[in-house]
Design a protein around this motif. Structure first.
Motif, mmCIF file in Angstrom:
data_model
loop_
_atom_site.group_PDB
_atom_site.id
_atom_site.type_symbol
_atom_site.label_atom_id
_atom_site.label_comp_id
_atom_site.label_asym_id
_atom_site.label_seq_id
_atom_site.Cartn_x
_atom_site.Cartn_y
_atom_site.Cartn_z
ATOM 1 N N GLY A 69 0.815 -1.203 0.000
ATOM 2 C CA GLY A 69 0.000 0.000 0.000
ATOM 3 C C GLY A 69 0.847 1.249 0.000
ATOM 4 O O GLY A 69 0.430 2.302 -0.485
ATOM 5 N N ALA A 70 2.049 1.128 0.548
ATOM 6 C CA ALA A 70 2.985 2.255 0.602
ATOM 7 C C ALA A 70 4.403 1.713 0.685
ATOM 8 O O ALA A 70 4.635 0.613 1.204
ATOM 9 C CB ALA A 70 2.698 3.148 1.806
ATOM 10 N N VAL A 71 5.337 2.493 0.170
ATOM 11 C CA VAL A 71 6.768 2.208 0.288
ATOM 12 C C VAL A 71 7.401 3.323 1.098
ATOM 13 O O VAL A 71 7.152 4.509 0.853
ATOM 14 C CB VAL A 71 7.434 2.134 -1.094
ATOM 15 N N HIS A 95 1.739 4.303 -2.743
ATOM 16 C CA HIS A 95 2.223 5.580 -2.210
ATOM 17 C C HIS A 95 3.717 5.496 -1.925
ATOM 18 O O HIS A 95 4.213 4.502 -1.397
ATOM 19 C CB HIS A 95 1.464 5.961 -0.942
ATOM 20 N N TYR A 96 4.423 6.588 -2.275
ATOM 21 C CA TYR A 96 5.884 6.636 -2.134
ATOM 22 C C TYR A 96 6.267 7.657 -1.073
ATOM 23 O O TYR A 96 5.878 8.824 -1.136
ATOM 24 C CB TYR A 96 6.516 7.035 -3.474
ATOM 25 N N LEU A 97 7.065 7.225 -0.094
ATOM 26 C CA LEU A 97 7.608 8.092 0.952
ATOM 27 C C LEU A 97 9.119 7.879 0.993
ATOM 28 O O LEU A 97 9.594 6.766 0.778
ATOM 29 C CB LEU A 97 7.029 7.734 2.330
ATOM 30 N N ARG A 311 -0.509 6.701 8.381
ATOM 31 C CA ARG A 311 -1.598 7.492 7.818
ATOM 32 C C ARG A 311 -1.820 7.133 6.355
ATOM 33 O O ARG A 311 -2.967 7.022 5.900
ATOM 34 C CB ARG A 311 -1.310 8.983 7.984
ATOM 35 N N ALA A 312 -0.727 6.953 5.623
ATOM 36 C CA ALA A 312 -0.865 6.588 4.211
ATOM 37 C C ALA A 312 -1.536 5.235 4.057
ATOM 38 O O ALA A 312 -2.435 5.053 3.211
ATOM 39 C CB ALA A 312 0.506 6.596 3.535
ATOM 40 N N ALA A 317 -3.866 9.858 2.298
ATOM 41 C CA ALA A 317 -2.693 10.107 1.454
ATOM 42 C C ALA A 317 -3.139 10.921 0.252
ATOM 43 O O ALA A 317 -3.469 10.365 -0.792
ATOM 44 C CB ALA A 317 -2.066 8.786 1.017
ATOM 45 N N PRO A 318 -3.172 12.248 0.372
ATOM 46 C CA PRO A 318 -3.621 13.069 -0.752
ATOM 47 C C PRO A 318 -2.738 12.847 -1.973
ATOM 48 O O PRO A 318 -1.515 12.864 -1.859
ATOM 49 C CB PRO A 318 -3.493 14.502 -0.218
#
Length: 352
Positions: A69-71, A95-97, A311-312, A317-318
């Motif tokens: 779902g996110a990295v 989603h990328y962080l 949160r993401a 996650a806008p």
């Protein structure tokens, strides 16, 4: 199965701190990186699954992000590693962080912002000490002073660097981004971060890119409070950058900056503190200033990055390119453990 959080570079100094915090919070973590042996050891210690794959193999990279779902990308220098990961995230709608401290990464991700928005993907750089406290505090003082046209930020946090951070600093010491200061604000100033006025020198850090995204204010300068020796060293880095090409010079510089250790030990992280100051000034000369007191930088990074990742994963996650404050608002930083905010009185110019 719930989407997972893939932490790439999980066995590095900062990556492991992040991975341990994410596991402690019960997030569905998948550890990732290139080194299968180090991943296996960390996976056993945390009781979490792992996947080994290089960023240079697009097929393996895409396979490694399945069900994510996110990295949370923790493998630097980010200017060398962000692109394959971010492009894979866009393709797979993940989603990328990252924890990047290089302004060039922020600028490059900003170019991909419209694509990310259309794909419903958030691209967020600076999910750690770079740049959560500075970005959020700048947005806070801008909120306190509507119509502000200029922001200055001061940071007092330069303890021992990890080897990874030192490598990033040295790898790009001569880059144009590393030499770019704001000519509209002084090269050196004094700031009171809560214990008297300290000497500070302007530095070309990524807040120059992040804060305009968060506040709409383009005139931004970042200052580092440091001893005279360190201020001289910072000013000398661009001039001596060509010498780093000499055999062994870069490795020696990394050892000097990091003290030869992977990073601050647990005692140093628990004992250390950081401070940030930000001020916003409007066209009439009115000034809003605030200060943050925070945990040690690497300890703070683990809390901040995992909070943003949580949160993401939860769907907050806008889409598009974001900074911490543009995605989650100025109050993100005060929601983190060990952080206190002090607002100084508004200062307005005397009437003629």
């Amino acid at each position: 199965m719930a989407p997972s959080l893939v932490i790439y570079g999980a066995y590095g100094y900062t990556g492991e701190l992040v991975a341990r915090e994410a596991a402690a919070r019960g997030l569905p973590v998948v550890l990732a990186g290139r080194d299968s042996e180090r991943l296996a050891r960390l996976g056993r210690a945390l009781g979490r699954p792992w996947r080994a794959f290089p960023l240079t193999d697009p097929e393996a990279l895409r396979a490694g992000l399945q069900d994510a779902g996110a990295v949370l990308h923790c493998a630097g220098p980010y200017v060398d590693t962000w692109r394959p990961m971010a492009e894979a995230c866009l393709e797979l709608r993940v989603h990328y962080l990252d924890l990047a401290g290089e302004a060039a990464v922020y600028r490059a991700l900003a170019v991909m912002g419209l694509h990310a928005e259309r794909a419903g993907v958030m691209l967020l750089s600076g999910a750690g000490f770079d740049v959560v406290p500075t970005d959020c505090l700048a947005a806070h003082v801008a909120r306190r002073l509507p119509g502000a046209v200029r922001i200055a930020i001061a940071i007092d946090a330069l303890g021992r660097l990890s080897r990874g951070t030192a490598r990033t600093v040295m790898a790009h010491a001569g880059d144009a981004d590393a030499r770019e200061l704001n000519p509209h604000q002084p090269a050196a100033r004094r700031f009171d971060l809560g214990s008297g006025r300290l000497e500070a020198v302007q530095v070309p850090w990524p807040e120059r890119v992040a804060v305009p995204r968060s506040t709409g204010i383009q005139d931004v300068a970042v200052y580092l409070c440091a001893s005279q020796a360190r201020r001289l060293l910072l000013r000398a880095v661009p001039a001596v950058a060509p010498l780093l090409a000499l055999p062994g010079a870069r490795a020696l510089a990394v050892r000097l900056l990091s003290g030869g250790a992977a990073g601050p030990d647990a005692e140093a992280r628990a004992r250390g503190r950081s401070r940030v100051y930000a001020e916003a000034v409007d066209a009439a000369g009115a000034r809003a200033a605030s200060r943050l007191a925070l945990p040690e930088g690497y300890a703070f990074t683990a809390h901040a990055a995992v909070e943003i990742a949580a949160r993401a994963l939860a769907g907050y996650a806008p889409p598009g390119w974001h900074t911490p404050a543009s995605a989650y608002g100025p109050d993100l930083v005060t929601a983190l453990p060990g952080v206190t905010l002090e607002d100084l009185p508004l200062a307005r110019p005397a009437s003629p």
